[in-house]
Design a protein around this motif. Structure first.
Motif, mmCIF file in Angstrom:
data_model
loop_
_atom_site.group_PDB
_atom_site.id
_atom_site.type_symbol
_atom_site.label_atom_id
_atom_site.label_comp_id
_atom_site.label_asym_id
_atom_site.label_seq_id
_atom_site.Cartn_x
_atom_site.Cartn_y
_atom_site.Cartn_z
ATOM 1 N N ILE A 108 -30.435 -9.711 28.727
ATOM 2 C CA ILE A 108 -30.983 -10.702 29.646
ATOM 3 C C ILE A 108 -32.130 -10.032 30.404
ATOM 4 O O ILE A 108 -31.939 -8.984 31.018
ATOM 5 N N ILE A 109 -33.307 -10.627 30.322
ATOM 6 C CA ILE A 109 -34.430 -10.189 31.157
ATOM 7 C C ILE A 109 -34.549 -11.205 32.284
ATOM 8 O O ILE A 109 -34.690 -12.401 32.040
ATOM 9 N N ASP A 110 -34.454 -10.719 33.500
ATOM 10 C CA ASP A 110 -34.533 -11.580 34.680
ATOM 11 C C ASP A 110 -35.868 -11.323 35.370
ATOM 12 O O ASP A 110 -36.096 -10.253 35.912
ATOM 13 N N ASN A 111 -36.725 -12.305 35.312
ATOM 14 C CA ASN A 111 -38.056 -12.229 35.921
ATOM 15 C C ASN A 111 -38.040 -13.093 37.184
ATOM 16 O O ASN A 111 -38.385 -14.264 37.153
ATOM 17 N N GLU A 112 -37.557 -12.509 38.272
ATOM 18 C CA GLU A 112 -37.483 -13.194 39.558
ATOM 19 C C GLU A 112 -36.741 -14.520 39.466
ATOM 20 O O GLU A 112 -37.189 -15.555 39.960
ATOM 21 N N GLY A 113 -35.574 -14.467 38.808
ATOM 22 C CA GLY A 113 -34.709 -15.638 38.700
ATOM 23 C C GLY A 113 -34.881 -16.448 37.434
ATOM 24 O O GLY A 113 -34.031 -17.261 37.101
ATOM 25 N N ARG A 114 -35.974 -16.226 36.721
ATOM 26 C CA ARG A 114 -36.180 -16.911 35.433
ATOM 27 C C ARG A 114 -35.702 -15.968 34.347
ATOM 28 O O ARG A 114 -36.213 -14.850 34.217
ATOM 29 N N LYS A 115 -34.751 -16.414 33.544
ATOM 30 C CA LYS A 115 -34.084 -15.512 32.609
ATOM 31 C C LYS A 115 -34.448 -15.821 31.166
ATOM 32 O O LYS A 115 -34.514 -16.971 30.755
ATOM 33 N N LEU A 116 -34.666 -14.746 30.424
ATOM 34 C CA LEU A 116 -34.932 -14.814 28.992
ATOM 35 C C LEU A 116 -33.839 -14.035 28.291
ATOM 36 O O LEU A 116 -33.565 -12.892 28.635
ATOM 37 N N LEU A 117 -33.206 -14.672 27.305
ATOM 38 C CA LEU A 117 -32.241 -13.975 26.460
ATOM 39 C C LEU A 117 -32.978 -13.426 25.254
ATOM 40 O O LEU A 117 -33.717 -14.157 24.588
ATOM 41 N N ASN A 142 -31.318 -21.430 34.960
ATOM 42 C CA ASN A 142 -32.560 -20.662 35.026
ATOM 43 C C ASN A 142 -32.884 -19.934 33.725
ATOM 44 O O ASN A 142 -33.723 -19.036 33.723
ATOM 45 N N VAL A 143 -32.214 -20.304 32.640
ATOM 46 C CA VAL A 143 -32.495 -19.668 31.355
ATOM 47 C C VAL A 143 -33.683 -20.372 30.711
ATOM 48 O O VAL A 143 -33.630 -21.565 30.416
ATOM 49 N N THR A 144 -34.758 -19.634 30.532
ATOM 50 C CA THR A 144 -35.984 -20.171 29.961
ATOM 51 C C THR A 144 -35.831 -20.408 28.470
ATOM 52 O O THR A 144 -36.243 -21.439 27.956
ATOM 53 N N ALA A 145 -35.261 -19.422 27.762
ATOM 54 C CA ALA A 145 -35.136 -19.518 26.307
ATOM 55 C C ALA A 145 -34.328 -18.325 25.797
ATOM 56 O O ALA A 145 -33.993 -17.414 26.553
ATOM 57 N N CYS A 146 -34.073 -18.367 24.493
ATOM 58 C CA CYS A 146 -33.500 -17.230 23.780
ATOM 59 C C CYS A 146 -34.384 -16.966 22.563
ATOM 60 O O CYS A 146 -34.764 -17.904 21.856
ATOM 61 N N VAL A 147 -34.719 -15.695 22.354
ATOM 62 C CA VAL A 147 -35.453 -15.309 21.149
ATOM 63 C C VAL A 147 -34.559 -14.390 20.329
ATOM 64 O O VAL A 147 -33.861 -13.538 20.882
#
Length: 132
Positions: free
Chosen positions: A17-26, A46-51
């Motif tokens: 999980i990358i957390d960019n100031e509350g916006r999360k990318l898996l 707050n999960v933006t997407a998963c790649v």
């Protein structure tokens, strides 16, 4: 401030999980869905997407759960051919404070590495399962 949480790395499952100031990318979803939810504090809002890098199970175990929860999931054509609702990665993907670029790796299945740029200047390189 950016933060990374590693939920799994290896043949038992991969997920970060990358957390960019509350916006999360898996990056990868190859661990049980319950572990992903725990890592997200049971909040997917707050999960933006998963790649996902490639079609092996240790990278995609929970993709169907994420798709069912309407989390945008992206992968190469080989991944998306196997999962309805998956989106094929464009060369550059801009999403909610993330710029995601990818390139091919040498593996026994079509495989992708990611360069993830965050809007605060942090850059993450994700490389997995490659022969070179």
């Amino acid at each position: 401030m950016a933060k990374m949480t590693i939920l799994g790395s290896g043949s038992r499952g991969n997920s970060i999980i990358i957390d960019n100031e509350g916006r999360k990318l898996l990056v990868e979803c190859g661990v049980p869905y319950s572990e992903i939810m725990k890592g997200l504090n049971y909040d997917i809002s707050n999960v933006t997407a998963c790649v996902s890098s490639h079609k092996h199970f240790d990278h995609l175990l929970s993709i169907n759960n994420l798709i069912k929860k309407s989390i945008p999931c992206y992968g190469n054509q080989d991944v998306c051919d196997n999962y309805k609702g998956c989106n094929v990665l464009p060369k550059v993907l801009m999403l909610d404070g993330y710029k995601i670029q990818h390139f091919e790796l040498d593996h026994n299945a079509p495989n992708t590495a990611f360069v993830v740029d965050l809007d605060n200047g942090v850059r993450v390189l994700y490389v997995t399962d490659t022969k070179s």
